[in-house]
Design an enzyme around this catalytic site. Structure first.
Site, short mmCIF file in Angstrom:
data_model
loop_
_atom_site.label_atom_id
_atom_site.label_comp_id
_atom_site.label_asym_id
_atom_site.label_seq_id
_atom_site.Cartn_x
_atom_site.Cartn_y
_atom_site.Cartn_z
N GLY A 468 0.83 -1.20 0.00
CA GLY A 468 0.00 0.00 0.00
C GLY A 468 0.86 1.25 0.00
O GLY A 468 0.38 2.38 0.03
N LEU A 616 11.59 9.83 -3.82
CA LEU A 616 11.41 9.19 -5.12
C LEU A 616 10.11 9.63 -5.79
O LEU A 616 10.05 9.76 -7.02
CB LEU A 616 11.44 7.67 -4.95
CG LEU A 616 12.76 7.14 -4.34
CD1 LEU A 616 12.61 5.66 -3.98
CD2 LEU A 616 13.92 7.35 -5.29
N ASN A 617 9.07 9.80 -4.99
CA ASN A 617 7.78 10.25 -5.50
C ASN A 617 7.10 11.05 -4.39
O ASN A 617 6.56 10.46 -3.44
CB ASN A 617 6.93 9.04 -5.91
CG ASN A 617 5.56 9.45 -6.46
OD1 ASN A 617 4.95 10.42 -6.01
ND2 ASN A 617 5.08 8.70 -7.44
N PRO A 618 7.15 12.37 -4.47
CA PRO A 618 6.67 13.20 -3.36
C PRO A 618 5.20 12.99 -3.01
O PRO A 618 4.82 13.11 -1.85
CB PRO A 618 6.89 14.63 -3.86
CG PRO A 618 7.93 14.52 -4.92
CD PRO A 618 7.76 13.17 -5.56
N GLY A 688 14.31 5.55 3.32
CA GLY A 688 12.88 5.30 3.52
C GLY A 688 12.23 6.43 4.29
O GLY A 688 12.91 7.25 4.91
N GLU A 691 8.36 5.05 8.09
CA GLU A 691 8.35 4.90 9.54
C GLU A 691 8.83 6.16 10.25
O GLU A 691 8.51 6.39 11.41
CB GLU A 691 9.20 3.68 9.94
CG GLU A 691 8.60 2.40 9.36
CD GLU A 691 9.25 1.12 9.85
OE1 GLU A 691 10.41 1.16 10.29
OE2 GLU A 691 8.59 0.07 9.77
#
Ligand code: MOS
Length: 731
Positions: A468, A616-618, A688, A691
């Site tokens: 997701g 990578l993809n805002p 990442g 989290e």
């Protein structure tokens, strides 16, 4: 590809596709209901029978007998699996949770049987007819009571540097407080679900698993069969948050059930089974002591955390971030683990940091107040650019102060009043709070296969999963960027153990690791294509579907005239991981309104500033962070698995009793990403973010509630009953 030196300029830096806020490529499948989730594999596994789990009615003890007579006679029943007929299983509680009880029961709602029938309703009815006679024994269900029996966990050694006791005693300003965080449940939307099918001695599982290769390994050990004979498919997953990080009863019992039934069997967890049958985030008790000089510089910091778990379970490493977040010469960190007979505790979104920062960042707020120093300034003053315990170790990047300053500016922190209860609008008390954020940026080996088809399309295959989070899209973006084609020309196939082994989804390592694996495979594919076209791969530029060297330009698809060209590689992260401390950083800001008469808390606005390398993809990264912030709001204000300390189970084991934020609870959430590249973290220069988004949030809210009311609550969740005692004075 081994990644052992910091990334130089590479095709990803072009950012024609990477770094853009593109829509999810799997979005249309999901919004039209055509993405096929594990439980819906009607075509792949036709004629599946339905399995319903029976959960143990005691937390600890023994099964004396199981009476299946009535259940067997019930309409439509095909088979019933219990420990008496399951056959020998590999060691439980080691590779996987304690999936099947018998004769001993390890925790409440542990599976004691799987009832398989023609229809779901028949299976559920027959499951209610299974009679189990238990010999119940007492158990340890209360962390506070078991605290004295806790011991140092293996693999989590205490650390100490300098002279904490001396420095703390000699500090003019001190905080010495204990904080509590409760057991929490992942509450992902899609329940754990599996369809299992056998063909001879070969097993296929369509199963919601965050980590396909781990699932396969653990199933092999548990079912005592070679992993080559197990295929795990996990194409779409409706959320995991760590709860689908290890194989559970749905997967193992479906496999055993399909063998017993002689046909495919599907098993989904019923929502009320999930909190006790599956894993959860364990409760903690955290003792924090901080000693500072009157200038606000920390001289001594100690963080000790207690948690409980089943035998061989992990400690919740809530104190870990305190090793590296703030400066201070004298410091100690320790974890203690008590044996409890509750369901298994395991990873849940930012295990360690999420509960750890809930405590540490209230402690910092308390320290700021004692120092009469602005909480943002206190954190800036205690920044460190090296690991405070080993000063030769630097961070790969640490724009922590920039996060704090950017956040303070954007949020209008200058309006923050140090004195609690100072701002009032009618019956509402208004407060502002903030907290730091930190979360580790681990990376793990990840492989992928990429292929140029005769039609010019690029296909990527890896067993990496999308829980997701948006993996499909960022993997497609990576391949598009590397091969010089638009995103629409890339097909991404994920989550099948037939594909090369990817990182899997967990620990915030998925995005950076899996895209780096695709990067490595694309480097190989570029070489193969250039060689085929007679071009120097070192010189070749891949853009607009063409390969160019100097003023020679060839359509890339020409390389595939004779058939598809494929390449496979994996990224292996080397010594940079040891040489540099790799973390993501952030800052959270929050404004709350607390009703002066009732104590009702409304979050008015929140801001997160995040530094996580290249984004990578805002659009997707923002979704990850607002999801984390929402989960942080749940942790702050409502989430708690209530333990029945007499009988050892989570009482509120459904979504009626276990409350999570709904839309009406959440205001507009603002997210800012610092413009940052981290060439030490990965060839993508990315880390990442999923989290990081939750770490620190709850404390920012807790600090805002304190600022509004003057009521300092150190036991989460901050339900209004914990505020009432303080309100009469203020109201
Ligand atoms: Mo995560 S909580 O390591 O999936």
């Amino acid at each position: 590809m081994k990644f052992e030196t910091p990334a130089g300029t590479n095709p990803i830096d072009r950012q024609r596709v990477i770094g853009r806020p593109l829509d999810r490529i799997d979005g249309p499948l999901k919004t039209t209901g055509t993405a096929v989730y594990s439980y819906e594999q009607h075509e792949a596994a036709p004629g599946a029978a339905y399995g319903v789990l029976v959960g143990a009615g005691i937390a600890k003890g023994r099964i004396r007998s199981i009476d299946l007579a009535e259940a067997r006679r019930s309409a439509g029943v095909i088979a019933i699996v219990t420990h008496e007929n399951a056959g020998p299983l590999g060691p439980q509680g080691f590779y996987a949770a304690h999936v099947l009880a018998g004769p001993d029961v390890q925790h409440y709602h542990q599976a004691v049987a799987l009832v398989i029938a023609e229809t779901f309703e028949q299976a559920r009815h027959a499951a209610a007819l299974v009679r189990v006679d238990y010999a119940r024994t007492g158990g340890a269900f209360d962390l506070a009571a078991a605290r004295g029996t806790a011991t140092a966990p293996e693999n989590q050694p205490d650390t100490a540097h300098g002279d904490f006791d001396g420095a703390f005693a000699g500090s003019p300003v001190k905080v010495d407080q204990t904080y509590r965080t409760p057991d929490q449940s992942h509450c992902m939307m899609e329940p754990h679900a599996t369809v299992a099918a056998w063909e001879g001695d070969k097993l296929t599982l369509w199963s919601a698993q965050q980590l396909v290769s781990w699932a396969r390994r653990d199933l092999g050990a548990l079912l005592k069969m070679p992993v080559e004979n197990i295929r795990v498919v996990s194409s779409f997953i409706g959320g995991g948050f760590g709860g689908k990080g290890s194989v559970g009863a749905d997967a193992v019992m479906a496999a055993l059930g399909a063998r017993a039934a002689g046909r495919p069997v599907k098993v989904a967890q019923a929502r009320p089974m999930m909190p006790n049958n599956t894993t959860h985030r364990p409760a903690t008790i955290q003792h924090i002591r901080i000693g500072a000089g009157t200038d606000g510089r920390i001289a001594a910091i100690s963080h000790e955390s207690w948690s409980g778990n089943v035998k061989r379970g992990m400690a919740e490493t809530a104190a870990d971030q305190t090793r590296i977040l703030y400066a201070g010469a004298n410091r100690q960190v320790a974890h203690r683990l008590a044996l409890l007979d509750l369901p298994e505790g395991n990873a849940m979104r930012a295990p360690g940091e999420a509960p750890g920062m809930m405590a540490l960042e209230i402690a910092m707020d308390e320290l700021a107040e004692k120092l009469q120093l602005d909480p943002v300034e206190l954190r800036i003053r205690n920044d460190t650019q090296v690991d405070p315990s080993s000063p030769e170790k630097r961070f790969s990047s640490r724009p922590f102060v920039e996060c704090l300053r950017t956040g303070a500016e954007r949020f209008g922190w200058s309006a923050h009043k140090a004195k609690p209860g100072a701002v009032r609008e009618g019956d509402w008390l208004i407060g502002m709070g903030m907290a730091s954020a930190i979360r580790g940026a681990p990376t793990i080996t990840s492989a992928a296969r990429v292929r140029l088809g005769t039609d010019g399309r690029i296909t990527v295959e890896t067993d990496m999963t999308d829980i997701g989070t948006g993996t499909y899209t960022i993997i497609g973006q990576t391949a598009a960027e590397m091969m010089g084609v638009p995103l629409e020309a890339v097909d991404v196939r994920l989550g099948d153990s037939l594909f090369p082994t990817g990182a899997g989804s967990g620990g915030q390592f998925g995005a950076a690791s899996s895209t780096s694996g695709v990067y490595a495979a694309c480097v190989k594919l570029r070489e193969a294509i250039a060689a085929k076209l007679g071009l120097d791969p070192a010189e070749a530029d891949f853009s607009d579907g063409h390969v160019r060297v100097g003023n020679r330009s060839v359509a890339m698809v020409d390389a595939a005239r004779g058939g598809p060209i494929a390449a496979e590689d994996k990224i292996e992260f080397g010594k940079l991981k040891e040489e540099f401390e790799q973390q993501t950083f952030g800052a959270h800001f929050c404004e709350v309104a607390v009703h002066a008469m009732t104590g009702e808390i409304r979050i008015r606005r929140m801001l997160a500033v995040c530094a996580a390398g290249r984004i990578l993809n805002p659009k997707q990264a923002r979704s990850q962070v607002i999801g984390g912030m929402t989960m942080g709001a749940g942790a702050a204000l409502m989430e708690e698995l209530a333990v029945d300390k007499r009988f050892g189970f989570f009482v509120n084991h459904d979504l009626a009793g276990y409350e999570v934020p709904v839309h009406a609870d959440m205001p507009h959430l603002d997210v800012v990403f610092l413009d940052e590249l981290d060439p030490i973290a990965s060839p993508m220069k990315a880390k990442g973010v999923g989290e990081l988004g939750i770490s620190g949030v709850a404390a920012a809210i807790a600090n805002a509630v304190y600022n509004a009311t003057g009521a300092r609550v150190r036991e989460y969740p901050i339900t209004l009953d914990k505020l009432l005692h303080a309100l009469p004075q203020i109201a």
